[in-house]
Motif scaffolding. Sequence first.
Motif, mmCIF file in Angstrom:
data_model
loop_
_atom_site.group_PDB
_atom_site.id
_atom_site.type_symbol
_atom_site.label_atom_id
_atom_site.label_comp_id
_atom_site.label_asym_id
_atom_site.label_seq_id
_atom_site.Cartn_x
_atom_site.Cartn_y
_atom_site.Cartn_z
ATOM 1 N N GLN A 248 12.390 8.324 12.488
ATOM 2 C CA GLN A 248 11.331 7.841 11.602
ATOM 3 C C GLN A 248 10.082 8.688 11.791
ATOM 4 O O GLN A 248 9.329 8.506 12.742
ATOM 5 N N GLY A 249 9.865 9.632 10.859
ATOM 6 C CA GLY A 249 8.613 10.364 10.888
ATOM 7 C C GLY A 249 7.472 9.424 10.559
ATOM 8 O O GLY A 249 6.496 9.306 11.291
ATOM 9 N N VAL A 250 7.611 8.739 9.435
ATOM 10 C CA VAL A 250 6.771 7.580 9.111
ATOM 11 C C VAL A 250 7.655 6.617 8.338
ATOM 12 O O VAL A 250 8.434 7.028 7.471
ATOM 13 N N GLY A 251 7.584 5.338 8.698
ATOM 14 C CA GLY A 251 8.468 4.361 8.106
ATOM 15 C C GLY A 251 8.136 4.033 6.670
ATOM 16 O O GLY A 251 7.073 4.382 6.147
ATOM 17 N N ALA A 252 9.059 3.350 6.010
ATOM 18 C CA ALA A 252 8.900 2.987 4.605
ATOM 19 C C ALA A 252 7.663 2.111 4.421
ATOM 20 O O ALA A 252 7.470 1.119 5.124
ATOM 21 N N HIS A 253 6.820 2.488 3.463
ATOM 22 C CA HIS A 253 5.567 1.775 3.248
ATOM 23 C C HIS A 253 4.990 2.144 1.894
ATOM 24 O O HIS A 253 5.418 3.112 1.258
ATOM 25 N N LYS A 254 3.995 1.388 1.466
ATOM 26 C CA LYS A 254 3.150 1.755 0.336
ATOM 27 C C LYS A 254 1.782 2.130 0.878
ATOM 28 O O LYS A 254 1.347 1.604 1.901
ATOM 29 N N ASP A 255 1.084 3.024 0.191
ATOM 30 C CA ASP A 255 -0.277 3.354 0.584
ATOM 31 C C ASP A 255 -1.224 2.275 0.061
ATOM 32 O O ASP A 255 -1.046 1.749 -1.037
ATOM 33 N N GLY A 256 -2.259 1.992 0.855
ATOM 34 C CA GLY A 256 -3.108 0.864 0.533
ATOM 35 C C GLY A 256 -4.315 1.173 -0.329
ATOM 36 O O GLY A 256 -4.980 0.262 -0.805
ATOM 37 N N GLY A 257 -4.640 2.445 -0.556
ATOM 38 C CA GLY A 257 -5.853 2.788 -1.281
ATOM 39 C C GLY A 257 -5.655 2.890 -2.779
ATOM 40 O O GLY A 257 -4.824 2.203 -3.375
ATOM 41 N N LEU A 258 -6.421 3.786 -3.385
ATOM 42 C CA LEU A 258 -6.332 4.015 -4.824
ATOM 43 C C LEU A 258 -5.388 5.164 -5.140
ATOM 44 O O LEU A 258 -4.427 5.006 -5.889
ATOM 45 N N ILE A 259 -5.681 6.343 -4.563
ATOM 46 C CA ILE A 259 -4.898 7.545 -4.828
ATOM 47 C C ILE A 259 -4.681 8.281 -3.510
ATOM 48 O O ILE A 259 -5.595 8.377 -2.693
ATOM 49 N N THR A 260 -3.485 8.796 -3.315
ATOM 50 C CA THR A 260 -3.183 9.672 -2.189
ATOM 51 C C THR A 260 -2.829 11.048 -2.725
ATOM 52 O O THR A 260 -2.051 11.161 -3.681
ATOM 53 N N ILE A 261 -3.395 12.095 -2.115
ATOM 54 C CA ILE A 261 -3.068 13.475 -2.472
ATOM 55 C C ILE A 261 -2.488 14.129 -1.223
ATOM 56 O O ILE A 261 -3.170 14.256 -0.206
ATOM 57 N N LEU A 262 -1.241 14.549 -1.309
ATOM 58 C CA LEU A 262 -0.519 15.059 -0.144
ATOM 59 C C LEU A 262 -0.232 16.546 -0.274
ATOM 60 O O LEU A 262 0.293 17.007 -1.288
ATOM 61 N N LEU A 263 -0.562 17.274 0.790
ATOM 62 C CA LEU A 263 -0.147 18.662 0.949
ATOM 63 C C LEU A 263 0.885 18.679 2.056
ATOM 64 O O LEU A 263 0.620 18.226 3.172
ATOM 65 N N GLN A 264 2.084 19.172 1.756
ATOM 66 C CA GLN A 264 3.134 19.191 2.772
ATOM 67 C C GLN A 264 3.750 20.572 2.879
ATOM 68 O O GLN A 264 3.700 21.371 1.953
ATOM 69 N N ARG B 107 1.917 -6.348 -21.610
ATOM 70 C CA ARG B 107 3.293 -6.837 -21.725
ATOM 71 C C ARG B 107 4.234 -6.114 -20.769
ATOM 72 O O ARG B 107 5.324 -6.605 -20.467
ATOM 73 N N SER B 108 3.831 -4.918 -20.316
ATOM 74 C CA SER B 108 4.671 -4.146 -19.393
ATOM 75 C C SER B 108 4.281 -4.344 -17.932
ATOM 76 O O SER B 108 4.892 -3.746 -17.054
ATOM 77 N N ALA B 109 3.257 -5.150 -17.665
ATOM 78 C CA ALA B 109 2.846 -5.404 -16.278
ATOM 79 C C ALA B 109 3.915 -6.232 -15.572
ATOM 80 O O ALA B 109 4.441 -7.203 -16.125
ATOM 81 N N ARG B 110 4.257 -5.852 -14.350
ATOM 82 C CA ARG B 110 5.357 -6.482 -13.617
ATOM 83 C C ARG B 110 4.900 -7.497 -12.591
ATOM 84 O O ARG B 110 5.721 -8.101 -11.907
ATOM 85 N N GLY B 111 3.580 -7.668 -12.433
ATOM 86 C CA GLY B 111 3.096 -8.494 -11.341
ATOM 87 C C GLY B 111 3.038 -7.671 -10.064
ATOM 88 O O GLY B 111 3.671 -6.614 -9.952
ATOM 89 N N VAL B 112 2.290 -8.148 -9.097
ATOM 90 C CA VAL B 112 2.085 -7.418 -7.856
ATOM 91 C C VAL B 112 3.163 -7.801 -6.857
ATOM 92 O O VAL B 112 3.398 -8.992 -6.614
ATOM 93 N N SER B 113 3.838 -6.803 -6.290
ATOM 94 C CA SER B 113 4.823 -7.077 -5.250
ATOM 95 C C SER B 113 4.100 -7.526 -3.988
ATOM 96 O O SER B 113 3.008 -7.046 -3.668
ATOM 97 N N THR B 114 4.681 -8.466 -3.270
ATOM 98 C CA THR B 114 4.024 -9.030 -2.099
ATOM 99 C C THR B 114 4.913 -8.919 -0.873
ATOM 100 O O THR B 114 6.137 -8.954 -0.966
ATOM 101 N N ASP B 115 4.264 -8.770 0.277
ATOM 102 C CA ASP B 115 4.933 -8.763 1.569
ATOM 103 C C ASP B 115 4.326 -9.914 2.364
ATOM 104 O O ASP B 115 3.159 -9.847 2.753
ATOM 105 N N PRO B 116 5.086 -10.984 2.615
ATOM 106 C CA PRO B 116 4.507 -12.143 3.318
ATOM 107 C C PRO B 116 3.983 -11.808 4.704
ATOM 108 O O PRO B 116 3.108 -12.501 5.223
ATOM 109 N N ASP B 117 4.515 -10.742 5.305
ATOM 110 C CA ASP B 117 4.048 -10.334 6.631
ATOM 111 C C ASP B 117 2.798 -9.462 6.568
ATOM 112 O O ASP B 117 2.176 -9.192 7.596
ATOM 113 N N ASN B 118 2.469 -8.990 5.364
ATOM 114 C CA ASN B 118 1.314 -8.103 5.222
ATOM 115 C C ASN B 118 0.679 -8.310 3.854
ATOM 116 O O ASN B 118 0.696 -7.415 3.003
#
Length: 360
Positions: free
Chosen positions: A216-232, A314-325
Amino acid sequence: MELCQPSDQVAKLIAGRRTVFQLADEGLPVIRLNRLHGSAEEREAFIAELRVTLHDHGFFYLVDHGVSKALVDEMVAATRKFFALPEEDKMEIAMISSARFRGYNRVGMELTGGQQDWREQVDFDREEEAPEIGPDSPAWMRTMGPNQWPSAMPELRDVVTRYQEEMTRVSLDLLRAIALALGQDEDFFDPMFSSGPRQHMKILRYPGLTQTASSQGVGAHKDGGLITILLQGLPGLRVQRHDGVWIPAPPVAGSFIVNTGELLEMATDGFVRADVHAADVPPEGTQRFSIPFFLGASHDGTVPVIELPEDLKRSARGVSTDPDNPMLREVGANHLKARLRSHPDVAQRHYPDLVRAKQA
């Protein structure tokens, strides 16, 4: 490999336009930022394609962004140089010394999903004076203040600061385009930066896989901010599509990888995707460097609810939730919650009151 195609419902929003929704061979869309400032026709097509991307992907390659190759090369060279420093020079700016969650962490010191991330890193954010903290100050104010800089490499401060400024410029430009794609005025998000944007940034080194290393370099997650810009550098990033399939997102020369975060997902009731992603440890005998920049809203703000046009609503899916976070609409509280989870050693040393309150 099957490519991610725009959903039929959202694709109707760009029907009739003579534009091609371009996808990289790797399966993620390619967005050309300079089209935002092109002719009226180019701008309109760009906004339409961005709208589809925001809904169906959440990740895309950004090209024609105006960031100089010289600055990128300088930032990469500085990253390599820092991680080649002796251990004692890196530990001079250890994060454990900072209540602001800034500084260096050895391999395995950050957690994602409760598991060790097999990478070493340095965290930076907006360079600022530490605020005065009173008995009634919100706890998140303790995260604000100056960065830590290594005395063995004084030039790091200059290049990181210049890189942060360029990433902020690109992020805010892109955020104006996102506002237009969501049917808002282009300055819609400006109030979220009343006291200045957050400029969280990391430099990362993933050492090659060994028998003792986690994969695990970094585990499965979503970023918490607005926008992420990645250079790899080397491949390693994986993105989970909406159907659960994981696809690779390797580097493409001259591009950044951009993804939208949970704040935008919350603000749009799930119309904008904040996709789950992860990074793998590179093969033994190699090392992988990456530099993510996370644009965040002012900590003293709250996440707005965007009144989308009816065809988008009409295309909004609702916000996915994680009960632990669970996500919080108070930006500063949400930021602090995430940092306390990721860095329990810093939490124990600098936030014992919050740790005790959670355990009670």
